[in-house]
Write an enzyme that holds these catalytic residues in place. Structure first.
Site, PDB file in Angstrom:
ATOM      1  CB  CYS A 112      -0.958  -0.015   1.181  1.00  0.00           C
ATOM      2  SG  CYS A 112      -0.204  -0.419   2.766  1.00  0.00           S
TER       3      CYS A 112
HETATM    4  N1  LIG Z   1      -4.475  -4.625   5.165  1.00  0.00           N
HETATM    5  C1  LIG Z   1      -3.907  -3.910   4.187  1.00  0.00           C
HETATM    6  O1  LIG Z   1      -4.138  -2.697   4.049  1.00  0.00           O
HETATM    7  C2  LIG Z   1      -2.996  -4.591   3.217  1.00  0.00           C
HETATM    8  C3  LIG Z   1      -2.613  -5.893   3.358  1.00  0.00           C
HETATM    9  N2  LIG Z   1      -1.747  -6.464   2.453  1.00  0.00           N
HETATM   10  C4  LIG Z   1      -1.249  -7.822   2.631  1.00  0.00           C
HETATM   11  O2  LIG Z   1      -2.290  -8.752   2.344  1.00  0.00           O
HETATM   12  C5  LIG Z   1      -2.109  -9.911   3.139  1.00  0.00           C
HETATM   13  C6  LIG Z   1      -3.366 -10.093   3.967  1.00  0.00           C
HETATM   14  O3  LIG Z   1      -3.482  -8.956   4.811  1.00  0.00           O
HETATM   15  P1  LIG Z   1      -4.736  -8.649   5.707  1.00  0.00           P
HETATM   16  O4  LIG Z   1      -5.961  -9.085   5.013  1.00  0.00           O
HETATM   17  O5  LIG Z   1      -4.601  -7.257   6.137  1.00  0.00           O
HETATM   18  O6  LIG Z   1      -4.420  -9.606   6.930  1.00  0.00           O
HETATM   19  P2  LIG Z   1      -5.434 -10.244   7.990  1.00  0.00           P
HETATM   20  O7  LIG Z   1      -4.609 -10.567   9.183  1.00  0.00           O
HETATM   21  O8  LIG Z   1      -6.605  -9.367   8.173  1.00  0.00           O
HETATM   22  O9  LIG Z   1      -5.911 -11.575   7.277  1.00  0.00           O
HETATM   23  C7  LIG Z   1      -5.053 -12.644   7.001  1.00  0.00           C
HETATM   24  C8  LIG Z   1      -5.908 -13.887   6.853  1.00  0.00           C
HETATM   25  O10 LIG Z   1      -5.074 -14.999   6.548  1.00  0.00           O
HETATM   26  C9  LIG Z   1      -5.488 -16.090   7.357  1.00  0.00           C
HETATM   27  N3  LIG Z   1      -4.379 -17.025   7.481  1.00  0.00           N
HETATM   28  C10 LIG Z   1      -3.237 -16.881   8.191  1.00  0.00           C
HETATM   29  N4  LIG Z   1      -2.455 -17.971   8.033  1.00  0.00           N
HETATM   30  C11 LIG Z   1      -3.128 -18.816   7.204  1.00  0.00           C
HETATM   31  C12 LIG Z   1      -2.846 -20.109   6.681  1.00  0.00           C
HETATM   32  N5  LIG Z   1      -1.710 -20.746   6.964  1.00  0.00           N
HETATM   33  N6  LIG Z   1      -3.753 -20.685   5.862  1.00  0.00           N
HETATM   34  C13 LIG Z   1      -4.905 -20.057   5.544  1.00  0.00           C
HETATM   35  N7  LIG Z   1      -5.246 -18.825   6.037  1.00  0.00           N
HETATM   36  C14 LIG Z   1      -4.351 -18.211   6.850  1.00  0.00           C
HETATM   37  C15 LIG Z   1      -5.883 -15.449   8.660  1.00  0.00           C
HETATM   38  O11 LIG Z   1      -6.666 -16.325   9.435  1.00  0.00           O
HETATM   39  P3  LIG Z   1      -7.363 -15.854  10.822  1.00  0.00           P
HETATM   40  O12 LIG Z   1      -8.603 -15.124  10.396  1.00  0.00           O
HETATM   41  O13 LIG Z   1      -7.667 -17.145  11.503  1.00  0.00           O
HETATM   42  O14 LIG Z   1      -6.378 -15.005  11.524  1.00  0.00           O
HETATM   43  C16 LIG Z   1      -6.638 -14.225   8.165  1.00  0.00           C
HETATM   44  O15 LIG Z   1      -8.000 -14.517   7.880  1.00  0.00           O
HETATM   45  C17 LIG Z   1      -0.883  -9.679   4.018  1.00  0.00           C
HETATM   46  O16 LIG Z   1       0.246 -10.266   3.441  1.00  0.00           O
HETATM   47  C18 LIG Z   1      -0.777  -8.169   4.031  1.00  0.00           C
HETATM   48  O17 LIG Z   1       0.516  -7.760   4.310  1.00  0.00           O
HETATM   49  C19 LIG Z   1      -1.313  -5.769   1.373  1.00  0.00           C
HETATM   50  C20 LIG Z   1      -1.679  -4.478   1.161  1.00  0.00           C
HETATM   51  C21 LIG Z   1      -2.517  -3.768   2.113  1.00  0.00           C
HETATM   52  C1  LIG Z   2      -0.310   0.040   8.903  1.00  0.00           C
HETATM   53  C2  LIG Z   2       0.522  -1.186   8.681  1.00  0.00           C
HETATM   54  O1  LIG Z   2       0.923  -1.862   9.617  1.00  0.00           O
HETATM   55  N1  LIG Z   2       0.803  -1.486   7.441  1.00  0.00           N
HETATM   56  C3  LIG Z   2       1.565  -2.640   7.060  1.00  0.00           C
HETATM   57  C4  LIG Z   2       1.640  -2.756   5.582  1.00  0.00           C
HETATM   58  C5  LIG Z   2       0.339  -3.055   4.941  1.00  0.00           C
HETATM   59  C6  LIG Z   2       0.533  -3.547   3.548  1.00  0.00           C
HETATM   60  O2  LIG Z   2       0.722  -2.870   2.587  1.00  0.00           O
HETATM   61  O3  LIG Z   2       0.653  -4.840   3.453  1.00  0.00           O
HETATM   62  P1  LIG Z   2       1.910  -5.489   2.791  1.00  0.00           P
HETATM   63  O4  LIG Z   2       2.975  -5.414   3.800  1.00  0.00           O
HETATM   64  O5  LIG Z   2       1.563  -6.855   2.396  1.00  0.00           O
HETATM   65  O6  LIG Z   2       2.220  -4.666   1.626  1.00  0.00           O
HETATM   66  C7  LIG Z   2       2.985  -2.576   7.576  1.00  0.00           C
HETATM   67  O7  LIG Z   2       3.543  -1.494   7.661  1.00  0.00           O
HETATM   68  O8  LIG Z   2       3.553  -3.646   7.758  1.00  0.00           O
END
Ligand SMILES: NC(=O)C1=CN([C@@H]2O[C@H](COP(=O)(O)OP(=O)(O)OC[C@H]3O[C@@H](n4cnc5c(N)ncnc54)[C@H](OP(=O)(O)O)[C@@H]3O)[C@@H](O)[C@H]2O)C=CC1
Ligand SMILES: CC(=O)N[C@@H](CCC(=O)OP(=O)(O)O)C(=O)O
Length: 303
Positions: A112
């Site tokens: 992000c």
């Molecule tokens: N949030 C954001 O703004 C952004 C996130 N991302 C990336 O996207 C990915 C997901 O992030 P986000 O949705 O925020 O994270 P969350 O913690 O909200 O969700 C992660 C999900 O993955 C599940 N999970 C963890 N381990 C496993 C496994 N071994 N098998 C199956 N499911 C699993 C978790 O289960 P449970 O519900 O049981 O914990 C949870 O539902 C991350 O890599 C993050 O860095 C990228 C850009 C922006």
């Molecule tokens: C606020 C916050 O904690 N943000 C996350 C990044 C969120 C994101 O972009 O996810 P990816 O790391 O998969 O890109 C961090 O800094 O680690």
């Protein structure tokens, strides 16, 4: 015929938003696993290998495990995690910067923060307005959903957290993709923070214009950004100046990436605003899916 899309991590913050978007998209059959099987390795392996496209919304280690489960030469992947953003064989999922997402098999969504940073900086490096070896700094704040379920729970349970600065050890996981995809010789200094808003982010790159060899004017910087992004549906380059940029605690969801150049004769502040869960995560995933599957490029997106 519809495209079978398995969302691995469909109960997470990013996965839920992708699932909601795909529910209204024609030509897509969304596959998710029931709650008691969503971490079952055999169930995931089957779903991954049955899918046309897998969208990984998982922590990095689980995303790497998921890719290792692919036992065919057909399933395509969109990885939302940071596991593959500089990896060989992966296409960086930022089509507006020229990456060939449509024809890729393995696509890694940008982080992000890097989405904002790269939109501001990559066109200026390519236009030789910023030298590739220039020392850059990026200051940014994110809504707390950027940290996924764990950070959401923390902000919502502690209640009184207004700001969380972090990344003080440097070496944040987003720095390598910022450096690589902007074409920089040196890693930028990255100063991230989290504020008490659910979603949204502000990413800022300050520049000493008078010290740059090209001594670019505000107009030159804006022209380079327009040349890069005019015609891109999700990216808006703003010519107008602003006195303030606001992020609200109840910021509405958005897939826009807004770019600003504030400058006087000697200094500039390049600023990007976006929704970390929109163009920063689920919006980018759906945008890339549309390109890979040859669907309406804006299906499921908020434009
Ligand atoms: N949030 C954001 O703004 C952004 C996130 N991302 C990336 O996207 C990915 C997901 O992030 P986000 O949705 O925020 O994270 P969350 O913690 O909200 O969700 C992660 C999900 O993955 C599940 N999970 C963890 N381990 C496993 C496994 N071994 N098998 C199956 N499911 C699993 C978790 O289960 P449970 O519900 O049981 O914990 C949870 O539902 C991350 O890599 C993050 O860095 C990228 C850009 C922006
Ligand atoms: C606020 C916050 O904690 N943000 C996350 C990044 C969120 C994101 O972009 O996810 P990816 O790391 O998969 O890109 C961090 O800094 O680690």
């Amino acid at each position: 015929m519809s495209v079978a899309v398995f969302i691995d991590g469909a109960e997470g913050t990013t996965g839920i938003e992708i699932r909601e978007r795909l529910a209204s998209c024609e030509g897509i059959e969304t596959v998710t696993l029931a709650d008691d099987r969503r971490k079952d390795v055999d169930a995931r392996r089957t779903a991954i290998n049955d899918a046309d496209v897998v969208i990984l919304c998982l922590p990095d280690a689980a995303a790497k495990d998921a890719v290792a489960m692919i036992a065919n030469d057909r399933t395509r992947v969109i990885d939302a995690s940071s596991a593959h953003r500089t990896a060989d064989g992966w296409t960086y999922g930022f089509p507006e910067l020229g990456f060939d997402v449509a024809n890729a098999r393995f696509v890694s969504n940008p982080g992000c923060y890097p989405t904002g940073f790269l939109a501001l900086v990559a066109p200026l490096v390519r236009a030789s307005l910023i030298p590739a070896d220039w020392p850059l700094t990026v200051n940014a704040v994110s809504g707390y959903s950027g940290g996924g379920k764990a950070l959401i729970a923390r902000f919502e349970s502690e209640g009184d957290l207004a700001f969380r600065g972090y990344g003080y050890a440097l070496g944040h996981k987003h720095v390598p993709e910022m450096q690589r995809h902007a074409g920089l010789a040196h890693a930028p200094v990255f100063a991230p923070g989290v504020v008490n808003a659910y979603r949204g982010m502000v990413v800022e790159v300050p520049l000493h214009l008078a010290a740059l060899p090209a001594r670019p004017s505000r107009t030159a910087l804006l022209d380079a950004l327009h040349a890069a992004f005019d015609g891109a549906a999700l990216v808006r380059v703003h010519d107008e100046a602003a006195d303030e940029l606001l992020l609200r605690t109840d910021q509405p969801p958005s897939d826009a990436l807004d770019l600003y150049v504030f400058a006087d004769a000697t200094q500039a502040r390049l600023v990007a605003t976006l929704d970390n869960l929109g163009k920063g995560a689920s919006g980018a995933a759906v945008q890339n899916l549309n390109l890979m599957a040859g669907l309406d490029p804006l299906a499921g997106l908020r434009v």
